[in-house]
Design a protein around this motif. Structure first.
Motif, PDB file in Angstrom:
ATOM      1  N   LYS A 152     -17.999 -25.559  83.236  1.00 25.88           N
ATOM      2  CA  LYS A 152     -18.187 -26.236  81.531  1.00 25.88           C
ATOM      3  C   LYS A 152     -16.849 -26.732  81.128  1.00 25.88           C
ATOM      4  N   TYR A 153     -15.964 -25.633  80.899  1.00 25.39           N
ATOM      5  CA  TYR A 153     -14.858 -25.877  79.866  1.00 25.39           C
ATOM      6  C   TYR A 153     -13.477 -26.130  80.531  1.00 25.39           C
ATOM      7  N   GLY A 154     -13.387 -26.019  81.826  1.00 24.38           N
ATOM      8  CA  GLY A 154     -12.135 -26.276  82.734  1.00 24.38           C
ATOM      9  C   GLY A 154     -11.429 -24.901  82.666  1.00 24.38           C
ATOM     10  N   GLU A 155     -11.448 -24.272  81.614  1.00 29.52           N
ATOM     11  CA  GLU A 155     -11.047 -22.827  81.670  1.00 29.52           C
ATOM     12  C   GLU A 155     -11.655 -22.011  80.531  1.00 29.52           C
ATOM     13  N   GLU A 156     -11.676 -20.568  80.947  1.00 31.21           N
ATOM     14  CA  GLU A 156     -12.093 -19.651  79.976  1.00 31.21           C
ATOM     15  C   GLU A 156     -10.943 -18.541  79.664  1.00 31.21           C
ATOM     16  N   VAL A 157     -11.115 -17.975  78.575  1.00 34.75           N
ATOM     17  CA  VAL A 157     -10.270 -16.684  78.315  1.00 34.75           C
ATOM     18  C   VAL A 157     -10.723 -15.382  78.974  1.00 34.75           C
ATOM     19  N   MET A 158      -9.778 -14.956  79.642  1.00 40.48           N
ATOM     20  CA  MET A 158     -10.251 -13.502  80.230  1.00 40.48           C
ATOM     21  C   MET A 158      -9.066 -12.457  79.443  1.00 40.48           C
ATOM     22  N   ALA A 159      -9.365 -11.393  79.237  1.00 38.74           N
ATOM     23  CA  ALA A 159      -8.579 -10.451  78.732  1.00 38.74           C
ATOM     24  C   ALA A 159      -8.522  -9.289  79.773  1.00 38.74           C
ATOM     25  N   PHE A 160      -7.323  -8.668  80.406  1.00 34.39           N
ATOM     26  CA  PHE A 160      -7.298  -7.356  80.972  1.00 34.39           C
ATOM     27  C   PHE A 160      -6.714  -6.432  80.075  1.00 34.39           C
ATOM     28  N   ILE A 161      -7.441  -5.389  79.859  1.00 33.29           N
ATOM     29  CA  ILE A 161      -6.992  -4.609  78.762  1.00 33.29           C
ATOM     30  C   ILE A 161      -6.588  -3.082  79.379  1.00 33.29           C
ATOM     31  N   GLN A 162      -5.686  -2.480  78.838  1.00 33.81           N
ATOM     32  CA  GLN A 162      -5.420  -1.017  79.073  1.00 33.81           C
ATOM     33  C   GLN A 162      -5.717  -0.455  77.874  1.00 33.81           C
ATOM     34  N   LEU A 163      -6.488   0.639  77.759  1.00 37.39           N
ATOM     35  CA  LEU A 163      -6.814   1.556  76.845  1.00 37.39           C
ATOM     36  C   LEU A 163      -5.852   2.508  76.735  1.00 37.39           C
ATOM     37  N   LYS A 164      -5.828   2.993  75.490  1.00 38.01           N
ATOM     38  CA  LYS A 164      -4.929   4.358  75.148  1.00 38.01           C
ATOM     39  C   LYS A 164      -5.613   5.542  75.738  1.00 38.01           C
ATOM     40  N   GLU A 165      -4.900   6.462  76.155  1.00 40.56           N
ATOM     41  CA  GLU A 165      -5.232   7.670  76.832  1.00 40.56           C
ATOM     42  C   GLU A 165      -6.450   8.429  76.164  1.00 40.56           C
ATOM     43  N   GLY A 166      -7.366   8.719  76.662  1.00 41.10           N
ATOM     44  CA  GLY A 166      -8.782   9.316  76.000  1.00 41.10           C
ATOM     45  C   GLY A 166      -9.582   8.520  75.238  1.00 41.10           C
ATOM     46  N   CYS A 167      -9.382   7.134  75.213  1.00 42.72           N
ATOM     47  CA  CYS A 167     -10.217   6.057  74.732  1.00 42.72           C
ATOM     48  C   CYS A 167     -11.182   5.438  75.529  1.00 42.72           C
ATOM     49  N   THR A 168     -12.384   5.032  75.030  1.00 40.39           N
ATOM     50  CA  THR A 168     -13.316   4.355  75.983  1.00 40.39           C
ATOM     51  C   THR A 168     -13.728   3.110  74.835  1.00 40.39           C
ATOM     52  N   ALA A 169     -14.087   1.996  75.511  1.00 39.05           N
ATOM     53  CA  ALA A 169     -14.482   0.724  74.640  1.00 39.05           C
ATOM     54  C   ALA A 169     -15.526   0.174  75.831  1.00 39.05           C
ATOM     55  N   THR A 170     -15.905  -0.942  75.124  1.00 34.44           N
ATOM     56  CA  THR A 170     -16.981  -1.780  75.928  1.00 34.44           C
ATOM     57  C   THR A 170     -16.518  -3.170  75.643  1.00 34.44           C
ATOM     58  N   PRO A 171     -16.684  -4.334  76.327  1.00 32.44           N
ATOM     59  CA  PRO A 171     -16.560  -5.557  76.228  1.00 32.44           C
ATOM     60  C   PRO A 171     -16.865  -6.164  74.873  1.00 32.44           C
ATOM     61  N   GLU A 172     -18.095  -5.701  74.645  1.00 29.25           N
ATOM     62  CA  GLU A 172     -18.863  -6.214  73.396  1.00 29.25           C
ATOM     63  C   GLU A 172     -18.205  -5.590  72.015  1.00 29.25           C
ATOM     64  N   GLU A 173     -17.696  -4.598  72.057  1.00 26.01           N
ATOM     65  CA  GLU A 173     -16.920  -3.939  71.206  1.00 26.01           C
ATOM     66  C   GLU A 173     -15.622  -4.600  70.931  1.00 26.01           C
ATOM     67  N   ILE A 174     -14.937  -5.148  71.726  1.00 29.37           N
ATOM     68  CA  ILE A 174     -13.714  -5.925  71.706  1.00 29.37           C
ATOM     69  C   ILE A 174     -13.928  -7.253  71.066  1.00 29.37           C
ATOM     70  N   LYS A 175     -15.154  -7.901  71.644  1.00 32.02           N
ATOM     71  CA  LYS A 175     -15.487  -9.229  71.165  1.00 32.02           C
ATOM     72  C   LYS A 175     -15.899  -9.202  69.754  1.00 32.02           C
ATOM     73  N   GLU A 176     -16.490  -8.085  69.204  1.00 34.35           N
ATOM     74  CA  GLU A 176     -16.927  -7.807  67.837  1.00 34.35           C
ATOM     75  C   GLU A 176     -15.932  -7.649  66.951  1.00 34.35           C
ATOM     76  N   PHE A 177     -14.645  -6.814  67.483  1.00 34.24           N
ATOM     77  CA  PHE A 177     -13.364  -6.947  66.550  1.00 34.24           C
ATOM     78  C   PHE A 177     -12.617  -8.195  66.688  1.00 34.24           C
ATOM     79  N   CYS A 178     -12.955  -9.278  67.419  1.00 32.56           N
ATOM     80  CA  CYS A 178     -12.415 -10.457  67.321  1.00 32.56           C
ATOM     81  C   CYS A 178     -13.244 -11.499  66.221  1.00 32.56           C
ATOM     82  N   ARG A 179     -14.439 -11.264  66.209  1.00 30.11           N
ATOM     83  CA  ARG A 179     -15.441 -12.113  65.645  1.00 30.11           C
ATOM     84  C   ARG A 179     -15.040 -12.224  64.135  1.00 30.11           C
ATOM     85  N   GLY A 180     -14.813 -13.581  63.524  1.00 31.94           N
ATOM     86  CA  GLY A 180     -14.454 -13.610  62.148  1.00 31.94           C
ATOM     87  C   GLY A 180     -12.860 -13.584  61.501  1.00 31.94           C
ATOM     88  N   LYS A 181     -12.168 -13.234  62.786  1.00 34.18           N
ATOM     89  CA  LYS A 181     -10.873 -12.933  62.550  1.00 34.18           C
ATOM     90  C   LYS A 181      -9.998 -13.864  63.194  1.00 34.18           C
TER      91      LYS A 181
END
Length: 554
Positions: A477-506
């Motif tokens: 559809k768009y030619g390319e999409e953005v993909m992020a490969f993330i290393q989390l800090k030790e002991g941390c967990t996260a979800t893709p939706e949590e990261i996307k929510e952090f981006c929204r509005g910013k």
């Protein structure tokens, strides 16, 4: 004839209005707005006098943050007639990006609408400038933006601290037409007239300084290649804040006396309705726009028989899409333009007279007055025809430089005046160019240029993120999409939706990663450099993006 000097944007409008005073210049069917070239010039002059009444001087920076409303077009030509530099703001920007632009650009006056979609521009500017709520219009003294003094609102509201558009026009009555003429006649074609922000590999956007000569020369060259004249009517659904909209669109129409028929925001149904109702002869768009228009035409019939030509550009153009547009949308003379903001933007272009095979398989040959060569990225030496190398351009179209960034300017333009595009290509024996890849680490999503570093810098501010690598992955559809490969800090967990929510509005919506994968590490070279091409290959395999990866482009 291509003018490479001696004419300003204001002169160009005067020429069009003198040659074709009764011809339609600007049409907004939904607003019942129809301005002849004579009326359009008069409207631009009224706005120009308003700008002078605000105290705007030659060379001063003013910004516009709005969709494709009529006032945007008036501002484009009015600011050029006063000698102001129009800084264009992406309508998708959020507060994080707007703050950087306002600080970096030294803007003194900001024009804005209420917003687009879910973006509330009034709320964002008040968040950045809390002083607005308590100041008189024209008396802004913002701690974050010491240069910013005027904010002008385009719309029916009267937000605190802002002038309204109508108030500015009323103030302009105090400026005589003779004062405006004197200002316009004092301008030099080498003066800056436009500044557009393009994402930077350093993580922050750079202000591309463009002159009257840059833009007028490009518009005249584009008009010539399109075989444009006063009988043409161009539907413009691409945004004005990019060169595609305000150079290949509005300015190219004025350069040829053609009619501008803009859409305030893109909607494929509205595009087709407008083409049918206004009997448009030309239509511009990025591949994604044409793909969605073709999808609509599969379900519903519109009379597009008036179409003749138009430009597909902004991102790699799939050959099959080009062929369908020629067949289904009657655009027998559709062309591709290749370039970048730093080149005002056109570098090469196919011609309406080129065989269809050439127009779907290449991005054309050099525009009139522009030189193009392909060089070995390692040595800088020109490579033989048929060999891959970096595309370089030289001519009237090369930018003045990046605003307040002399080192970045020197890195982009060499001592002999060649602009190094960062794009890889092959030139054939006839001078036609085929784009093969990119040296720059850039993603092009639906016509928007995105530098991974900018997103990476932002994601580093997330408290759980240790490291992040952003790449572009194929998208039908768009030619390319953005993909992020993330290393989390030790002991941390996260979800893709949590990261996307952090981006929204910013950050702008189109920069938010579509795909997010949490990884323990990255493939690297022997000296530790991350191999992003391997991450891209990994994503294609794991996400099953084989079909999108196989799409042939020009």
């Amino acid at each position: 004839m291509i003018f490479q000097g001696g004419i300003t944007v204001g002169d160009l409008l005067d020429r069009a209005a003198d040659l074709n005073p009764r011809g339609e210049a600007l049409v907004y069917p939904d607003r019942d707005l129809r301005l002849t070239y004579r009326a359009f010039r008069e409207a631009c002059d009224r706005v120009a006098r308003g700008l002078m009444a605000l105290g705007i001087k030659r060379g001063e920076h003013i910004a516009v943050w709005a969709p494709n409303v009529p006032q945007w077009v008036l501002l484009q030509f009015a600011s050029a007639r006063t000698g102001a530099v129009l800084v264009t703001v992406n309508t998708s920007y959020k507060s994080f990006e707007l703050e950087y632009l306002l600080k970096n650009s030294d803007v003194t006056t900001l024009f804005l609408t209420a917003g687009v979609k879910d973006a509330d521009y009034i709320a964002m500017i008040n968040e950045l400038c809390p002083e607005l709520a308590h100041c008189l219009p024209g008396r802004l003294n913002a701690r974050k933006f010491p240069m910013l003094r005027n904010i002008v609102f385009i719309g029916d509201q009267e937000p605190p601290g802002m002038y309204t558009w109508e108030q500015m026009l009323w103030m302009g009555e105090a400026i005589s037409p003779a004062e405006l003429r004197a200002r316009q006649s004092s301008l030099d074609p080498d003066d800056g007239v436009n500044m557009q922000y393009t994402s930077g590999t350093t993580g922050f956007p750079k202000g591309v300084m463009l002159t009257h000569n840059n833009l007028v020369g490009n518009a005249l060259g584009i008009a010539q290649c399109l075989n444009f004249g006063p009988e043409d009517r161009l539907c413009i659904p691409v945004p004005f804040f990019h060169c595609f909209g305000c150079v290949l669109g509005t300015l190219t129409c004025v350069a040829s006396g053609a009619t501008m028929v803009p859409l305030e925001t893109f909607n494929p149904v509205k595009v087709l309705e407008t083409v049918e109702k206004e009997r448009c002869t030309a239509l511009h768009g990025v591949p994604t726009m044409f793909i969605t228009e073709l999808e609509v035409l599969e379900k519903q019939n519109y009379d597009v028989s008036s179409l003749r030509t138009g430009i597909m550009a902004g991102s790699p153009c799939p050959m099959e899409v080009m062929r369908k547009v020629v067949e289904r949308m009657n655009m027998r003379e559709i062309v591709i333009t290749y370039g970048q903001t730093e080149a005002s933007p056109g570098i090469t272009m196919t011609r309406t007279s080129d065989p269809i095979e050439v127009r779907v398989a290449t991005v054309g040959r050099a525009l009139p007055g522009v030189e193009v060569k392909v060089v070995d990225p390692a040595t800088g030496e020109e490579v033989p025809r048929g060999f891959q190398g970096e595309i370089c351009a030289r001519g009237y179209n090369v930018m003045k430089g990046y605003y307040k960034m002399p080192e970045a300017t020197a890195a982009a333009i060499d001592e002999d005046g060649w602009l190094h595009t960062g794009d890889l290509g092959i030139m054939d024996e006839n001078g036609y160019l085929h784009i093969t890849g990119r040296l720059k680490d850039m993603i092009i999503r639906g016509g928007e240029n995105i530098y991974p570093r900018e997103i990476e810098e932002f994601l580093y501010t997330h408290p759980k993120v240790k490291d992040v690598q952003v790449v572009g992955v194929p998208s039908l559809k768009y030619g390319e999409e953005v993909m992020a490969f993330i290393q989390l800090k030790e002991g941390c967990t996260a979800t893709p939706e949590e990261i996307k929510e952090f981006c929204r509005g910013k950050i702008a919506r189109y920069k938010i990663p579509q795909y997010i994968q949490f990884v323990p590490g990255y493939p690297t070279t022997a000296n530790g450099k991350v191999q992003k091409f391997k991450l891209r290959e990994q994503a294609i395999h794991e996400l099953g993006l084989y079909q999108a990866a196989r799409v042939e482009t020009a």
